[in-house]
Design a protein around this motif. Structure first.
Motif, PDB file in Angstrom:
ATOM      1  N   SER A 223       0.821  -1.211   0.000  1.00  0.00           N
ATOM      2  CA  SER A 223       0.000   0.000   0.000  1.00  0.00           C
ATOM      3  C   SER A 223       0.853   1.259   0.000  1.00  0.00           C
ATOM      4  CB  SER A 223      -0.921  -0.008   1.228  1.00  0.00           C
ATOM      5  OG  SER A 223      -1.650   1.195   1.320  1.00  0.00           O
ATOM      6  N   GLU A 224       1.936   1.231   0.766  1.00  0.00           N
ATOM      7  CA  GLU A 224       2.755   2.430   0.918  1.00  0.00           C
ATOM      8  C   GLU A 224       3.601   2.726  -0.316  1.00  0.00           C
ATOM      9  OE1 GLU A 224       4.464   5.805   2.045  1.00  0.00           O
ATOM     10  OE2 GLU A 224       2.743   4.824   2.963  1.00  0.00           O
ATOM     11  N   TYR A 225       4.135   1.705  -0.934  1.00  0.00           N
ATOM     12  CA  TYR A 225       5.096   1.923  -2.016  1.00  0.00           C
ATOM     13  C   TYR A 225       4.517   1.712  -3.413  1.00  0.00           C
ATOM     14  CZ  TYR A 225       8.586   2.202   1.632  1.00  0.00           C
ATOM     15  OH  TYR A 225       9.301   2.594   2.735  1.00  0.00           O
ATOM     16  N   ASN A 226       3.315   1.185  -3.494  1.00  0.00           N
ATOM     17  CA  ASN A 226       2.664   1.000  -4.788  1.00  0.00           C
ATOM     18  C   ASN A 226       1.468   1.938  -4.855  1.00  0.00           C
ATOM     19  OD1 ASN A 226       2.011   0.000  -7.291  1.00  0.00           O
ATOM     20  ND2 ASN A 226       1.083  -1.889  -6.525  1.00  0.00           N
ATOM     21  N   PHE A 227       1.716   3.168  -5.331  1.00  0.00           N
ATOM     22  CA  PHE A 227       0.687   4.199  -5.287  1.00  0.00           C
ATOM     23  C   PHE A 227       0.548   4.876  -6.645  1.00  0.00           C
ATOM     24  CE2 PHE A 227       4.768   5.807  -3.841  1.00  0.00           C
ATOM     25  CZ  PHE A 227       4.996   6.856  -4.723  1.00  0.00           C
ATOM     26  N   LEU A 228      -0.542   5.611  -6.792  1.00  0.00           N
ATOM     27  CA  LEU A 228      -0.771   6.401  -7.999  1.00  0.00           C
ATOM     28  C   LEU A 228       0.044   7.684  -7.910  1.00  0.00           C
ATOM     29  CD1 LEU A 228      -2.345   6.907 -10.651  1.00  0.00           C
ATOM     30  CD2 LEU A 228      -4.148   7.944  -9.242  1.00  0.00           C
ATOM     31  N   ARG A 229       0.916   7.871  -8.821  1.00  0.00           N
ATOM     32  CA  ARG A 229       1.787   9.042  -8.810  1.00  0.00           C
ATOM     33  C   ARG A 229       0.977  10.334  -8.851  1.00  0.00           C
ATOM     34  NH1 ARG A 229       6.461   9.441 -13.373  1.00  0.00           N
ATOM     35  NH2 ARG A 229       7.327  11.481 -12.862  1.00  0.00           N
ATOM     36  N   GLY A 230       1.313  11.252  -7.959  1.00  0.00           N
ATOM     37  CA  GLY A 230       0.610  12.530  -7.882  1.00  0.00           C
ATOM     38  C   GLY A 230      -0.610  12.515  -6.982  1.00  0.00           C
ATOM     39  N   ASP A 231      -1.029  11.329  -6.545  1.00  0.00           N
ATOM     40  CA  ASP A 231      -2.227  11.200  -5.716  1.00  0.00           C
ATOM     41  C   ASP A 231      -1.909  11.586  -4.272  1.00  0.00           C
ATOM     42  OD1 ASP A 231      -4.668  10.483  -4.620  1.00  0.00           O
ATOM     43  OD2 ASP A 231      -4.231   8.329  -4.641  1.00  0.00           O
ATOM     44  N   ALA A 232      -1.816  12.871  -4.019  1.00  0.00           N
ATOM     45  CA  ALA A 232      -1.322  13.386  -2.743  1.00  0.00           C
ATOM     46  C   ALA A 232      -2.232  13.088  -1.556  1.00  0.00           C
ATOM     47  CB  ALA A 232      -1.097  14.895  -2.842  1.00  0.00           C
ATOM     48  N   ASN A 233      -3.510  12.879  -1.787  1.00  0.00           N
ATOM     49  CA  ASN A 233      -4.386  12.526  -0.663  1.00  0.00           C
ATOM     50  C   ASN A 233      -4.629  11.024  -0.576  1.00  0.00           C
ATOM     51  OD1 ASN A 233      -6.109  12.118  -2.807  1.00  0.00           O
ATOM     52  ND2 ASN A 233      -7.723  13.505  -2.075  1.00  0.00           N
ATOM     53  N   ARG A 234      -3.950  10.268  -1.434  1.00  0.00           N
ATOM     54  CA  ARG A 234      -3.956   8.802  -1.413  1.00  0.00           C
ATOM     55  C   ARG A 234      -5.378   8.229  -1.447  1.00  0.00           C
ATOM     56  NH1 ARG A 234       1.444   6.911  -0.175  1.00  0.00           N
ATOM     57  NH2 ARG A 234       0.575   4.858  -0.621  1.00  0.00           N
ATOM     58  N   ASP A 235      -6.238   8.823  -2.271  1.00  0.00           N
ATOM     59  CA  ASP A 235      -7.591   8.288  -2.384  1.00  0.00           C
ATOM     60  C   ASP A 235      -7.771   7.414  -3.618  1.00  0.00           C
ATOM     61  OD1 ASP A 235      -7.625  10.131  -4.436  1.00  0.00           O
ATOM     62  OD2 ASP A 235      -9.492  11.113  -3.812  1.00  0.00           O
ATOM     63  N   GLY A 236      -6.681   7.183  -4.356  1.00  0.00           N
ATOM     64  CA  GLY A 236      -6.739   6.296  -5.512  1.00  0.00           C
ATOM     65  C   GLY A 236      -7.068   6.964  -6.830  1.00  0.00           C
ATOM     66  N   SER A 237      -7.205   8.291  -6.827  1.00  0.00           N
ATOM     67  CA  SER A 237      -7.487   9.006  -8.071  1.00  0.00           C
ATOM     68  C   SER A 237      -6.678  10.295  -8.126  1.00  0.00           C
ATOM     69  CB  SER A 237      -8.981   9.328  -8.188  1.00  0.00           C
ATOM     70  OG  SER A 237      -9.389  10.196  -7.131  1.00  0.00           O
ATOM     71  N   ASN A 239      -6.811  14.168  -9.180  1.00  0.00           N
ATOM     72  CA  ASN A 239      -7.752  15.225  -9.537  1.00  0.00           C
ATOM     73  C   ASN A 239      -7.305  16.560  -8.954  1.00  0.00           C
ATOM     74  OD1 ASN A 239      -8.588  15.148  -6.746  1.00  0.00           O
ATOM     75  ND2 ASN A 239      -9.874  13.383  -7.262  1.00  0.00           N
ATOM     76  N   ALA A 240      -8.198  17.562  -9.059  1.00  0.00           N
ATOM     77  CA  ALA A 240      -7.854  18.913  -8.628  1.00  0.00           C
ATOM     78  C   ALA A 240      -7.495  18.996  -7.153  1.00  0.00           C
ATOM     79  CB  ALA A 240      -9.021  19.862  -8.936  1.00  0.00           C
ATOM     80  N   THR A 241      -8.066  18.115  -6.344  1.00  0.00           N
ATOM     81  CA  THR A 241      -7.746  18.127  -4.923  1.00  0.00           C
ATOM     82  C   THR A 241      -6.260  17.856  -4.698  1.00  0.00           C
ATOM     83  OG1 THR A 241      -9.968  17.361  -4.339  1.00  0.00           O
ATOM     84  CG2 THR A 241      -8.241  17.060  -2.697  1.00  0.00           C
ATOM     85  N   ASP A 242      -5.723  16.924  -5.456  1.00  0.00           N
ATOM     86  CA  ASP A 242      -4.296  16.613  -5.334  1.00  0.00           C
ATOM     87  C   ASP A 242      -3.438  17.807  -5.744  1.00  0.00           C
ATOM     88  OD1 ASP A 242      -4.628  13.780  -4.611  1.00  0.00           O
ATOM     89  OD2 ASP A 242      -5.436  13.608  -6.634  1.00  0.00           O
ATOM     90  N   TYR A 243      -3.833  18.465  -6.826  1.00  0.00           N
ATOM     91  CA  TYR A 243      -3.120  19.668  -7.280  1.00  0.00           C
ATOM     92  C   TYR A 243      -3.097  20.729  -6.190  1.00  0.00           C
ATOM     93  CZ  TYR A 243      -2.815  24.318  -9.405  1.00  0.00           C
ATOM     94  OH  TYR A 243      -2.491  25.631  -9.665  1.00  0.00           O
ATOM     95  N   LEU A 244      -4.263  20.979  -5.584  1.00  0.00           N
ATOM     96  CA  LEU A 244      -4.364  22.018  -4.565  1.00  0.00           C
ATOM     97  C   LEU A 244      -3.588  21.649  -3.297  1.00  0.00           C
ATOM     98  CD1 LEU A 244      -8.139  22.933  -4.966  1.00  0.00           C
ATOM     99  CD2 LEU A 244      -6.166  24.324  -5.645  1.00  0.00           C
ATOM    100  N   ILE A 245      -3.645  20.373  -2.912  1.00  0.00           N
ATOM    101  CA  ILE A 245      -2.931  19.930  -1.715  1.00  0.00           C
ATOM    102  C   ILE A 245      -1.422  20.113  -1.884  1.00  0.00           C
ATOM    103  CG2 ILE A 245      -2.235  17.860  -0.427  1.00  0.00           C
ATOM    104  CD1 ILE A 245      -5.107  16.883  -0.624  1.00  0.00           C
ATOM    105  N   VAL A 246      -0.910  19.692  -3.028  1.00  0.00           N
ATOM    106  CA  VAL A 246       0.530  19.801  -3.270  1.00  0.00           C
ATOM    107  C   VAL A 246       0.946  21.272  -3.361  1.00  0.00           C
ATOM    108  CG1 VAL A 246       2.401  19.271  -4.886  1.00  0.00           C
ATOM    109  CG2 VAL A 246       0.670  17.542  -4.366  1.00  0.00           C
ATOM    110  N   LYS A 247       0.127  22.094  -3.992  1.00  0.00           N
ATOM    111  CA  LYS A 247       0.444  23.517  -4.092  1.00  0.00           C
ATOM    112  C   LYS A 247       0.480  24.153  -2.710  1.00  0.00           C
ATOM    113  CE  LYS A 247      -0.801  27.792  -6.499  1.00  0.00           C
ATOM    114  NZ  LYS A 247      -1.708  28.410  -7.494  1.00  0.00           N
ATOM    115  N   ARG A 248      -0.506  23.830  -1.865  1.00  0.00           N
ATOM    116  CA  ARG A 248      -0.542  24.373  -0.514  1.00  0.00           C
ATOM    117  C   ARG A 248       0.655  23.887   0.306  1.00  0.00           C
ATOM    118  NH1 ARG A 248      -5.884  23.226   2.505  1.00  0.00           N
ATOM    119  NH2 ARG A 248      -4.749  24.436   4.071  1.00  0.00           N
TER     120      ARG A 248
END
Length: 294
Positions: A223-237, A239-248
Motif C-alpha cells: 500500500s505504501e510503495y505501490n501508489f498512484l503518482r501525484g495522488d497526494a491525498n492517497r484516495d486512488g485518483s 484530480n484537482a484536490t491533489d493539485y491544490l494539496i501539493v500547491k498548498r
C-alpha cells in the motif's frame, strides 16, 4: 485518516489476501535495501523469507534472539547503518518489558523511548524509511507457566500483555513524532485462534503465526510503495484536490504526511516543489502523461 498509522481493520484485512510472488522488476520496492532489525521474532527469518518471495527483494535478517533496544545499540552501526538501507523494519518490546529479578522490566519505558528515538533519528539522517511494528500477543497462561515469568510478577501491570502494550504505545508515539511508520501488527491477531498460531512458550509464533506477520507487513508495504503518482491525498485518483494539496504544501499552508508526500512528489526528486503541482495539473488537463517519460 493518518496514513502513517495502520489500524487493526487494515491489518486484519491483510490476512485475508494471499501474497503473490513478483519479480524484482515488478516490485514496488525494486532496488531497495531492506533490513529487518529486532529480537528473536525477527531472528527466526520466517516472515522475512515470505516477504522476500513476495516482493522479489531480499529482506535482510538483522535480528538477534534475547536482545532489547538497549543491548542492540552496540550492533546497530554494523548490522544496519553499514548496509546503507532504504527501508528498516524494527520490532522490539518483549525482552524490554520482561521483568528481571521479579521486580522491574529489563528496559524501562523511558529508556525504551529513548532508544527507539535514537534508532529512528540515525536512520533519518541517511534518508531511510523506518517501519516500527508491534509484536504478536502473548498467551499468558503459557508465558506464566515458565518459572522465570510467574504471573504474580505482572499482576500490578494487568498482565504481560498490558505491560507490553505500554511499550508499543510508545512505539506508535515515536513513529508519529518523527513522521515515520507504525504498523499495529498485534491487532492483526484480534479474533484469531492464538493457540493455533503461537508456540507453547506463549510468545513465539509458529509458521502460521509468522505468516500473519508476513501478510500484514506485506500489505502495508504494498500500500505504501505501490501508489498512484501525484495522488497526494492517497484516495486512488488524480484530480484537482491533489493539485491544490501539493500547491498548498509547497506554499507552507498545508502539511503532508510522509505517505502523502511520497505520492505528491510527482517528479520523484524527493522534494515537494512547484514542478510537482504543475505536473499534476497538466496530467489532470490531459496535456501531459507520466508514461511520456518512459
Amino acid at each position: 485518516m493518518n496514513k502513517n498509522v495502520f489500524t487493526a481493520l487494515l491489518l486484519c484485512a491483510a490476512v485475508l489476501f494471499a501474497s503473490v510472488p513478483v519479480s524484482a522488476a515488478d516490485s514496488p520496492i525494486s532496488g531497495k535495501t531492506v533490513i529487518c532489525f529486532g529480537d528473536s521474532l525477527t531472528a527466526s527469518g520466517t516472515w522475512e523469507n515470505i516477504l522476500t518471495s513476495r516482493f522479489g527483494v531480499t529482506f535482510v535478517n538483522a535480528g538477534v534472539g534475547g536482545t532489547t533496544t538497549e543491548t542492540s545499540v552496540s550492533r546497530f552501526k554494523t548490522d544496519v547503518l553499514a548496509k546503507k538501507p532504504d527501508i528498516v523494519l524494527i520490532c522490539f518490546a518483549y525482552n524490554d518489558a520482561v521483568k528481571i529479578n521479579r521486580v522491574s522490566s529489563r528496559v524501562s519505558v523511558e529508556d525504551y523511548r529513548k532508544n527507539l528515538e535514537w534508532y529512528v533519528t540515525e536512520l533519518k539522517k541517511i534518508g531511510c524509511d523506518v517501519i516500527l511494528f508491534s509484536p504478536n500477543p502473548v498467551i499468558e497462561e503459557y508465558f506464566n507457566a515458565n518459572p522465570l515469568h510467574p504471573g504474580e510478577d505482572y499482576v500490578e501491570d494487568g498482565g504481560i500483555n498490558a505491560l507490553i502494550s505500554r511499550y508499543t504505545d510508545v512505539m506508535a508515539e515515536v513513529a508519529k513524532k518523527y513522521d515515520e511508520y507504525y504498523v499495529n501488527l498485534n491487532a492483526a491477531f484480534d479474533g484469531l485462534d492464538l493457540y493455533s498460531l503461537i508456540n507453547t512458550d506463549g510468545t513465539h509464533p509458529n509458521a502460521n503465526g509468522y505468516a500473519v506477520y508476513a501478510k500484514c507487513l506485506g500489505n502495508f508495504i504494498e500500500s505504501e510503495y505501490n501508489f498512484l503518482r501525484g495522488d497526494a491525498n492517497r484516495d486512488g485518483s488524480l484530480n484537482a484536490t491533489d493539485y491544490l494539496i501539493v500547491k498548498r504544501a509547497f506554499l507552507g499552508t498545508y502539511t503532508l504526511t510522509k505517505s502523502c508526500r511520497r505520492a505528491g512528489d510527482a517528479d520523484g526528486n524527493g522534494v515537494i516543489g512547484a514542478a510537482d503541482y504543475l505536473m499534476i495539473k497538466r496530467v489532470i488537463l490531459g496535456t501531459y502523461s507520466f508514461t511520456e517519460e518512459k
